[in-house]
Design an enzyme around this catalytic site. Structure first.
Site, mmCIF file in Angstrom:
data_model
loop_
_atom_site.group_PDB
_atom_site.id
_atom_site.type_symbol
_atom_site.label_atom_id
_atom_site.label_comp_id
_atom_site.label_asym_id
_atom_site.label_seq_id
_atom_site.Cartn_x
_atom_site.Cartn_y
_atom_site.Cartn_z
ATOM 1 N N ASP A 1 29.091 69.767 11.953
ATOM 2 C CA ASP A 1 28.674 69.226 10.644
ATOM 3 C C ASP A 1 29.424 67.971 10.184
ATOM 4 O OD1 ASP A 1 27.179 71.506 10.827
ATOM 5 O OD2 ASP A 1 27.879 72.426 8.969
ATOM 6 N N LYS B 1 21.151 73.494 11.852
ATOM 7 C CA LYS B 1 21.351 74.919 11.551
ATOM 8 C C LYS B 1 21.145 75.156 10.058
ATOM 9 C CE LYS B 1 26.417 74.560 11.255
ATOM 10 N NZ LYS B 1 26.481 74.647 9.792
ATOM 11 N N CYS C 1 31.885 76.411 7.769
ATOM 12 C CA CYS C 1 30.999 76.365 8.946
ATOM 13 C C CYS C 1 31.752 76.436 10.272
ATOM 14 C CB CYS C 1 30.120 75.132 8.873
ATOM 15 S SG CYS C 1 28.901 75.253 7.545
HETATM 16 C C1 C5J Z 1 30.192 73.362 6.007
HETATM 17 C C2 C5J Z 1 29.852 73.866 3.685
HETATM 18 N N1 C5J Z 1 29.735 72.552 6.967
HETATM 19 N N2 C5J Z 1 31.164 73.818 3.424
HETATM 20 N N3 C5J Z 1 29.394 73.554 4.918
HETATM 21 O O1 C5J Z 1 31.290 73.862 6.088
HETATM 22 O O2 C5J Z 1 29.066 74.173 2.819
#
Ligand code: C5J
Length: 223
Positions: free
Chosen positions: A24, A129, A162
């Site tokens: 991400d 995802k 994530c």
């Molecule tokens: C991730 C989030 N990528 N913190 N998303 O950690 O909402």
């Protein structure tokens, strides 16, 4: 096999069966005007790791080892986004609403793209995802099984959301997981620290952790 100094003890990986997963590193979490900022976070903490993630990517790319990128991303009609996820919290903008980089966490929008410095190369897998974890509703496990992948090296954001969710999902599916500690970050320093402690506790209950320099040393001494 390559042996890396790590916590709680050395991580040993087979180069042909090990993939890097970059979680991400998308503009929505890392740049001002995205979802992370809408939640009230200081996104500069996350952008600071971009050079380290780029070096980690070079280690894998230079050796011809597989690389996987993920994005937290929903379909434009949000049919893969539970209403509870949209409603949660008191964000200034919610998932699907339009911010400075387009609709938040929606596939194809400018904010949903991985930052330029870490853009996927041709041939690298990019997973959209809908959840925090990389296996939920993505088919990734089947892809990794087809490729004979047994070991996963993790980087990206955020450490406790994530990244940790994906590592736990991977651990439950039998993958041996290593987190590169300076190639991951959280909006909250204390959450990053405690997540690394959780992952490596009890003899590596979720996996291993080490800084990039240890991986680089191990790879260099092997070649
Ligand atoms: C991730 C989030 N990528 N913190 N998303 O950690 O909402």
């Amino acid at each position: 096999m390559i042996k890396v100094a790590a916590a709680p003890y050395p991580y040993i990986f087979p180069p042909g069966k090990t993939a890097l997963v970059v979680i991400d590193m998308q503009r929505d979490f890392i740049e001002p005007g995205g979802f992370g900022a809408a939640l009230g976070n200081d996104v500069s903490r996350l952008s600071a790791i971009i050079p380290t993630v780029a070096k980690l990517l070079s280690v894998f790319r230079n050796n011809g080892w597989p690389v996987i990128h993920t994005r937290e991303a929903h379909k434009p009609d949000l049919s893969d986004c539970p209403p509870a996820k949209i409603a949660r919290g008191s964000a200034s903008l919610r998932i699907g609403q339009t911010g400075a980089m387009g609709r938040l966490l929606v596939r194809g929008e400018a904010g949903n793209q991985i930052v330029d410095a870490l853009a996927p190369y041709n041939g690298e897998i990019t997973i959209d995802k809908p959840g925090k974890g990389m296996f939920w509703a993505t088919g990734l496990h089947e892809t990794l099984q087809d490729q004979g992948i047994t070991h996963l090296v993790f980087a990206g954001v955020t450490t406790e959301v994530c990244v940790q969710t994906s590592m736990r999902e991977a651990n439950d599916r039998g993958y041996e997981c290593l987190l590169i500690t300076d190639a991951t970050e959280s909006y909250f320093a204390e959450f990053k620290a405690v997540t690394i402690a959780m992952i490596t506790a009890q003899g590596g209950i979720v996996g291993w952790a080490t800084p990039l320099a240890e991986l680089e040393n191990a790879v260099a001494s092997k070649s």
